[in-house]
Design a protein around this motif. Structure first.
Motif, PDB file in Angstrom:
ATOM      1  N   ARG A  15       0.842  -1.213   0.000  1.00  0.00           N
ATOM      2  CA  ARG A  15       0.000   0.000   0.000  1.00  0.00           C
ATOM      3  C   ARG A  15       0.866   1.248   0.000  1.00  0.00           C
ATOM      4  O   ARG A  15       0.549   2.237  -0.663  1.00  0.00           O
ATOM      5  CB  ARG A  15      -0.912   0.012   1.215  1.00  0.00           C
ATOM      6  CG  ARG A  15      -2.192  -0.699   1.008  1.00  0.00           C
ATOM      7  CD  ARG A  15      -3.227  -0.365   2.082  1.00  0.00           C
ATOM      8  NE  ARG A  15      -4.338  -1.251   1.897  1.00  0.00           N
ATOM      9  CZ  ARG A  15      -4.539  -2.369   2.583  1.00  0.00           C
ATOM     10  NH1 ARG A  15      -3.705  -2.719   3.536  1.00  0.00           N
ATOM     11  NH2 ARG A  15      -5.580  -3.122   2.335  1.00  0.00           N
ATOM     12  N   GLY A  16       1.944   1.217   0.757  1.00  0.00           N
ATOM     13  CA  GLY A  16       2.852   2.362   0.807  1.00  0.00           C
ATOM     14  C   GLY A  16       3.560   2.609  -0.518  1.00  0.00           C
ATOM     15  O   GLY A  16       3.942   3.740  -0.823  1.00  0.00           O
ATOM     16  N   GLN A  17       3.722   1.570  -1.307  1.00  0.00           N
ATOM     17  CA  GLN A  17       4.393   1.682  -2.599  1.00  0.00           C
ATOM     18  C   GLN A  17       3.414   1.732  -3.767  1.00  0.00           C
ATOM     19  O   GLN A  17       3.825   1.601  -4.928  1.00  0.00           O
ATOM     20  CB  GLN A  17       5.327   0.480  -2.792  1.00  0.00           C
ATOM     21  CG  GLN A  17       6.423   0.380  -1.761  1.00  0.00           C
ATOM     22  CD  GLN A  17       7.411   1.512  -1.887  1.00  0.00           C
ATOM     23  OE1 GLN A  17       7.729   1.950  -2.978  1.00  0.00           O
ATOM     24  NE2 GLN A  17       7.879   2.025  -0.760  1.00  0.00           N
ATOM     25  N   ALA A  18       2.119   1.914  -3.501  1.00  0.00           N
ATOM     26  CA  ALA A  18       1.086   1.818  -4.541  1.00  0.00           C
ATOM     27  C   ALA A  18       1.292   2.830  -5.661  1.00  0.00           C
ATOM     28  O   ALA A  18       1.180   2.486  -6.843  1.00  0.00           O
ATOM     29  CB  ALA A  18      -0.301   1.979  -3.930  1.00  0.00           C
ATOM     30  N   VAL A  19       1.601   4.071  -5.317  1.00  0.00           N
ATOM     31  CA  VAL A  19       1.767   5.102  -6.349  1.00  0.00           C
ATOM     32  C   VAL A  19       3.000   4.811  -7.197  1.00  0.00           C
ATOM     33  O   VAL A  19       2.943   4.875  -8.432  1.00  0.00           O
ATOM     34  CB  VAL A  19       1.849   6.500  -5.707  1.00  0.00           C
ATOM     35  CG1 VAL A  19       2.128   7.560  -6.761  1.00  0.00           C
ATOM     36  CG2 VAL A  19       0.566   6.820  -4.958  1.00  0.00           C
ATOM     37  N   ALA A  20       4.088   4.458  -6.547  1.00  0.00           N
ATOM     38  CA  ALA A  20       5.316   4.146  -7.297  1.00  0.00           C
ATOM     39  C   ALA A  20       5.097   2.931  -8.202  1.00  0.00           C
ATOM     40  O   ALA A  20       5.576   2.913  -9.345  1.00  0.00           O
ATOM     41  CB  ALA A  20       6.466   3.888  -6.332  1.00  0.00           C
ATOM     42  N   ALA A  21       4.371   1.935  -7.706  1.00  0.00           N
ATOM     43  CA  ALA A  21       4.096   0.744  -8.521  1.00  0.00           C
ATOM     44  C   ALA A  21       3.224   1.111  -9.723  1.00  0.00           C
ATOM     45  O   ALA A  21       3.465   0.636 -10.837  1.00  0.00           O
ATOM     46  CB  ALA A  21       3.409  -0.334  -7.681  1.00  0.00           C
ATOM     47  N   ALA A  22       2.215   1.954  -9.515  1.00  0.00           N
ATOM     48  CA  ALA A  22       1.327   2.353 -10.615  1.00  0.00           C
ATOM     49  C   ALA A  22       2.078   3.187 -11.648  1.00  0.00           C
ATOM     50  O   ALA A  22       1.878   3.020 -12.860  1.00  0.00           O
ATOM     51  CB  ALA A  22       0.131   3.128 -10.072  1.00  0.00           C
ATOM     52  N   ILE A  23       2.955   4.055 -11.189  1.00  0.00           N
ATOM     53  CA  ILE A  23       3.755   4.852 -12.125  1.00  0.00           C
ATOM     54  C   ILE A  23       4.717   3.940 -12.886  1.00  0.00           C
ATOM     55  O   ILE A  23       4.912   4.096 -14.099  1.00  0.00           O
ATOM     56  CB  ILE A  23       4.495   5.987 -11.386  1.00  0.00           C
ATOM     57  CG1 ILE A  23       3.470   7.040 -10.915  1.00  0.00           C
ATOM     58  CG2 ILE A  23       5.558   6.630 -12.268  1.00  0.00           C
ATOM     59  CD1 ILE A  23       4.043   8.112 -10.023  1.00  0.00           C
ATOM     60  N   GLY A  24       5.294   2.977 -12.204  1.00  0.00           N
ATOM     61  CA  GLY A  24       6.161   2.002 -12.883  1.00  0.00           C
ATOM     62  C   GLY A  24       5.388   1.199 -13.916  1.00  0.00           C
ATOM     63  O   GLY A  24       5.898   0.917 -15.004  1.00  0.00           O
TER      64      GLY A  24
END
Length: 190
Positions: A119-128
């Protein structure tokens, strides 16, 4: 070359608890796995062979899994963290991570920290994910077709990302790094 035998012609090999233990040890030495996946593997090996041991095959599978846990060859909490981290680095979202950990047989108590990290990495994962698929700010040109945009949103959803996050990323025009950085900062504060 010898003719191939049909699968029904093959004789089933005998399997006992000692051989099953050897198979389990080889499996955990080769693959990072969860307890449930190991038990499934051992159960499949029992189904594919003739069980010749005195004890029940299912009990033998569970006993071997218990032994592997005691020896620390299996750790579902560590497996969940490893699996979730690998999935988020590949650009997959929280829902996809949760689903995979469920399939792998990880209990909620063992998967909680891994899901929180995802959840904490959700934005970075979506951008990736957008970068890999060349969507939104990483596209060669802006998508004007609403059907194409919805297909891209659906791709985000299949990857386990929320629809609102997908729509926010896809709203960023191609090449606008400032808007992408603002989006990343804004989502991190939410």
């Amino acid at each position: 070359m010898a003719p191939r035998r049909a699968p029904s012609d093959r004789s089933r090999k005998p399997l006992d608890a000692a051989r099953l233990d050897e198979l389990a040890l080889a499996y955990v030495a080769r693959f990072a796995t969860s307890r449930a996946k190991l038990v499934r593997y051992l159960s499949r090996k029992v189904r594919e062979s003739d069980w010749v041991a005195d004890m029940d095959a299912r009990e033998a599978c569970e006993a071997i899994a218990d032994r592997m846990e005691r020896l620390r060859f299996l750790d579902d909490r560590q497996y969940a963290a490893m699996r979730a981290g690998a999935m988020t680095r590949r650009g997959l979202g929280v829902q996809r991570v949760k689903a995979q950990l469920f399939v792998d047989g990880i209990a909620d108590a063992d998967s909680g920290d891994a899901i929180a990290e995802a959840r904490g990495q959700a934005v970075a994962a979506a951008i990736g994910f957008a970068r890999r698929r060349r969507f939104g700010p990483f596209a060669a040109r802006e998508v004007d077709d609403p059907a194409q945009r919805e297909r891209q949103v659906a791709a985000f959803a299949r990857a386990g990302h929320s629809l609102s996050l997908a729509r926010r990323i896809l709203a960023v025009p191609p090449g606008d790094e400032a808007a992408l950085a603002a989006l990343d900062d804004g989502m991190a504060r939410d």
